[in-house]
Design an enzyme around this catalytic site. Structure first.
Site, PDB file in Angstrom:
ATOM      1  CG  ASP A 157      -0.452   0.010   2.628  1.00 39.18           C
ATOM      2  OD1 ASP A 157       0.782  -0.105   2.873  1.00 39.18           O
ATOM      3  OD2 ASP A 157      -1.273  -0.018   3.552  1.00 39.18           O
ATOM      4  CD  GLU A 204       0.127  -1.724   8.149  1.00 38.47           C
ATOM      5  OE1 GLU A 204      -0.327  -0.995   9.150  1.00 38.47           O
ATOM      6  OE2 GLU A 204       0.677  -1.266   7.132  1.00 38.47           O
ATOM      7  CD  GLU A 224       7.661  -0.549   7.695  1.00 39.98           C
ATOM      8  OE1 GLU A 224       6.628  -1.031   7.434  1.00 39.98           O
ATOM      9  OE2 GLU A 224       7.890   0.816   7.419  1.00 39.98           O
TER      10      GLU A 224
END
Ligand code: KIV
Length: 265
Positions: free
Chosen positions: A44, A114, A181
């Site tokens: 995204d 996520e 991340e």
């Protein structure tokens, strides 16, 4: 033939590093694939690097599905992962399944969601119904407004504990891969030691089973200052394909990321 989930798991078991890059169109898909990239992610981040937004939040399911179909047509061997954009995985497991199915129909072989422990029931629902899932934890850019910016996560003890708990919980729920991340390297190492599933790092640790970068970032084309974890591979070479090949060989050799691309605690 396109790589399968089993092929990627085989690489993980043999200790062969997984080289992954984001990709949004057919032409780049061909170049990345001939450069040796194992996994293409229609992320995204397309909201930022393709559409020009400041965050990924405006990206819609149909945008990701469109770019997945472009990348699927332009590639033949790479494994294809698609991001579930903001608002498409939060409502209910059933709703998330229907949204993920759209991306699988467009050509994805796995979806990325996520979230950690809070997403475990959804992950379990999808995986048990045939949709492979990569759980994305640490910095989750769709929560940018909640965490106050694109910032390193897990620096204090309770946040680090939460990330470790997220990793174990999504693994128990059946997540197939874990993406880490922007977390301190030492915490990423702890996560890698605590789970058996393949881990993909971006601003995490060379210990991860594989690495990912946003293709436009590593080519130095971003309109924003590149985060610490980005290495500008195109500056070290003379073509996009050579930059991709260098990235793949540096990941496979365990030379990227090095300490200058990782975060301290
Ligand atoms: O959307 C994306 O490109 C991502 C990468 C930053 C891993 O999630």
């Amino acid at each position: 033939m396109r790589k399968s989930l089993l092929d990627i798991h085989g690489m993980h078991q043999k200790g062969e590093k997984i080289a992954m890059l984001t990709c949004y169109d057919a032409s780049f898909a061909g170049v990345l694939e001939s450069g040796g990239v194992d996994v293409l992610l229609v992320g995204d981040t397309l909201g930022m690097v393709i559409q020009g937004h400041d965050t990924p939040l405006p990206v819609r399911l149909e945008h990701v599905a469109y770019h997945v179909s472009c990348v699927a047509r332009g590639s033949r061997t790479a494994f294809l992962m698609a991001d579930m954009p903001f608002g498409t995985s939060q409502r209910s497991p059933e709703d998330t399944f229907a949204n993920a199915a759209e991306l699988m129909r467009a050509g994805a072989q796995m979806v990325k969601i996520e979230g950690g422990a809070d997403m475990a029931p959804t992950i379990e629902f999808l995986v048990s119904r045939g949709i492979p899932v990569c759980a994305h934890i640490g910095l989750t850019p769709q929560s940018v407004h909640q965490v106050g910016g694109f910032k390193v996560q897990g620096r204090d003890e309770s946040a680090a504990r939460r990330i470790l708990h997220d990793a174990r919980t999504v693994e128990q729920a059946g997540a197939n891969w874990l993406l880490l991340e922007a977390i301190p390297r030492a915490l990423a190492d702890q996560v890698c030691d605590s789970v058996d599933l393949p881990t993909i790092g971006i601003g995490a640790s060379p210990r991860c089973s594989g690495q990912v970068l946003v293709i436009y970032d590593m080519l130095g084309l971003g309109s924003y200052a590149p985060p610490r974890f980005v290495r500008l591979f195109l500056r070290e070479t003379d073509s996009i394909e050579a930059a991709v090949r260098l990235y793949v060989s540096e990941v496979k050799a365990g030379h990227f990321p090095d300490s200058q691309h990782c975060y301290s605690s």
